[in-house]
Enzyme design. Structure first.
Site, PDB file in Angstrom:
ATOM      1  N   CYS A 128     -27.942  44.805  64.661  1.00  0.00           N
ATOM      2  CA  CYS A 128     -28.863  45.244  65.723  1.00  0.00           C
ATOM      3  C   CYS A 128     -28.193  45.250  67.090  1.00  0.00           C
ATOM      4  CB  CYS A 128     -30.116  44.378  65.746  1.00  0.00           C
ATOM      5  SG  CYS A 128     -30.974  44.411  64.175  1.00  0.00           S
ATOM      6  N   HIS A 145     -37.368  49.436  68.471  1.00  0.00           N
ATOM      7  CA  HIS A 145     -36.042  48.899  68.195  1.00  0.00           C
ATOM      8  C   HIS A 145     -35.321  49.763  67.160  1.00  0.00           C
ATOM      9  CE1 HIS A 145     -32.789  46.249  67.442  1.00  0.00           C
ATOM     10  NE2 HIS A 145     -33.360  45.367  66.671  1.00  0.00           N
TER      11      HIS A 145
END
Lengths: 131, 386
Positions: free
Chosen positions: B88, B331
């Site tokens: 991420c 995200h």
């Protein structure tokens, strides 16, 4: 998770064998290492030993949303064995209200799941009753 | 440190697309749109032929994904295109790698692309959570990884779910004002704590949504920045580190963030008290709270005070996540870090519209990645200045 991975760690998985770093005493589990994950010493000769099946909960969650095939709510914890090794584990035979940080648990060999027609065994953790 | 990124790289353009469930757009469409937005927003204009090299951050596509995806989307062929993945934190590390090349003097103008198409995969992230692994990361999904830190943190410091919920309330408020955000609604503490559990102690509003998105930055050697703008933004510091929960510690912090922050602050020659605005990784409410402490904005256990005293609110002393953060903006893994930097670029130039904070000079960007079967994290921190 692949079957070769299961095969590579089969002995440590079945016997709870940990490997202690001679430099910092950190215990690697289930892999035998020649470079220490905690202190970075390399090479090191880590000696294998059979760990006691006891530990405590460092932290936990209760899984409520998982794909098909998993029963929820599923309590899941990071366990620290008495010898210091850490692993993620499922908690069984325990009321959700009993769960807390520091809870003493005992490892028990159980069926984990089926893969490629094979039954995979490993340890789950239940509240510690024996000593 | 013999070499530093400090003031060796300038950002001269940035653009992104509105994040969301973008079924009508392909990964290539999203990158193209963000790229065109970035080109069009360079003050003095830029010819695509000026771009000498490109870095492409994306996580999801199938194995063997290369830099070619960026070329197809932008028409930038015949130049070096490197693909980066670091879970991420991919977008941030993509930016970092591009900065290295510019700071080294190898290229004067480089493109940074972060993008993720999360809704084309019907299985979603949960199928990749290694629920069937033996031991390492066994059963640990993304909400579980952060939930484990939440339980430990709340236990050690006596922090309540209501206090953690203040992160979601703040970020959804900001997201309701941010035009690129995926989720644009407000919620209350009660909404957050009464929502269904995903992974106790985290409920639905403690979690970021699943989002498609793309973001693009154009960076240059500072010596030629004035070809493109009179108000570039400088990279002052950068840091990156990894850590594993299996090494020790009580799970009430993310040591990777602490080490990355130390590197970035040392490089910038700044202290945490000198930051005016920050984009902090809030994939889950608890992540932002713990990160306040890892980044040095609060002492251990005192993170909730920043929320309760309004310090991190949009009109506070150091607003955090004016964009709504990952909780509201969304995200899209590879896009996340780049989008945070695009937002801070706009903030430092006074172009952030409804979420503009008052006259910021120094900004901090923070991005966490989880990898290796969710056994630990990657932390990345950048400090930017006018």
């Amino acid at each position: 998770m692949t079957t070769p991975h299961q095969w590579r760690i089969s002995e440590s998985n079945a016997k709870l064998i940990g490997y202690r770093c001679p430099k910092c005493s950190w215990v690697s589990f289930p892999e035998k290492k020649r470079a220490c994950k905690r202190c970075g010493s390399a090479p090191v000769e880590m000696m294998g030993f059979v760990m006691k099946p006891f530990g405590k909960i460092v932290s936990f969650v209760v899984q409520h949303r998982l794909p098909e095939g998993f029963e929820t709510p599923l309590p899941l914890a990071i366990i620290e064995f008495e010898e210091g090794a850490r692993a993620a584990g499922h908690i069984i035979d325990c009321k959700l209200e009993e769960l807390h940080v520091g809870f003493e648990v005992e490892a028990e060999y159980r069926i984990m799941y089926e893969e490629n027609g094979l039954t995979m065994y490993s340890y789950k953790f239940k509240p510690r009753r024996s000593h | 440190m013999t070499q530093s990124l400090h003031k060796r790289v300038t950002i001269v353009g940035g653009g992104m697309i509105k994040f969301g469930e973008l079924y009508e757009k392909s990964l290539e469409d999203m990158i193209e749109e963000a790229y065109l937005n970035a080109l069009s927003r360079v003050d003095k204009g830029i010819d695509p032929k000026d771009i000498q090299a490109a870095w492409y951050g994306t996580v999801y596509p199938e194995m063997g994904n290369s830099g070619l995806g960026l070329s197809h989307a932008t028409g930038l062929f015949d130049i070096p295109v490197t693909r980066i993945e670091n879970a991420c934190a991919t977008g941030s590390d993509t930016f970092r790698n591009a900065c290295m090349a510019v700071a080294a003097g190898v290229y004067d103008v480089a493109l940074v692309v972060g993008a993720e198409k999360m809704h084309d995969d019907p299985g979603g992230l949960i199928q990749r959570a290694d629920l069937k692994r033996l031991w390492m990361g066994r059963g640990v999904t993304m909400p579980a990884f952060f939930g484990l830190h939440g339980t430990a943190y709340m236990h050690k410091y006596g922090v309540t779910r209501e206090q953690v919920a203040l992160v979601s309330v703040k970020n959804h408020h900001n997201g309701s004002l941010y035009p690129y955000a995926h989720l644009r609604f407000e919620c209350s503490v009660e909404d957050v704590v009464k929502a269904a559990y995903v992974s106790y102690p985290l409920g639905l509003y403690d979690c970021c949504p699943v989002t498609d998105g793309a973001a693009v930055l154009i960076i240059t050697n500072p010596k030629i920045a004035n070809r493109y703008t009179d108000t570039p933004v400088y990279v002052l510091g950068s840091g990156l580190a990894t850590d594993s929960d299996l090494r020790g510690g009580d799970l009430t912090s993310f040591p990777a963030t602490q080490f990355a922050a130390k590197q970035a602050f040392e490089m910038a020659g700044l202290k945490s008290s000198e930051i005016d605005v920050a984009e902090i990784h809030d994939c889950f409410s608890i992540t932002e709270l713990v990160s306040y402490e890892d980044l040095g904005f609060a002492k251990p256990g005192h993170g909730p005070e920043l929320l309760e005293e309004g310090i991190v609110s949009l009109d506070g002393k150091m607003p955090v996540n004016p964009s709504g953060g990952l909780l509201a903006k969304g995200h899209p893994l590879g896009a996340t870090g780049v989008a945070q930097l695009v937002e801070l670029y706009e903030q430092l130039r006074g172009e952030a519209g409804a979420v503009q904070v008052k006259n910021p000079e120094i900004a901090l960007q923070h991005n966490i990645g989880i990898g290796r079967y969710a056994t630990g994290s990657v932390g990345c921190v950048h400090i930017l200045g006018r």
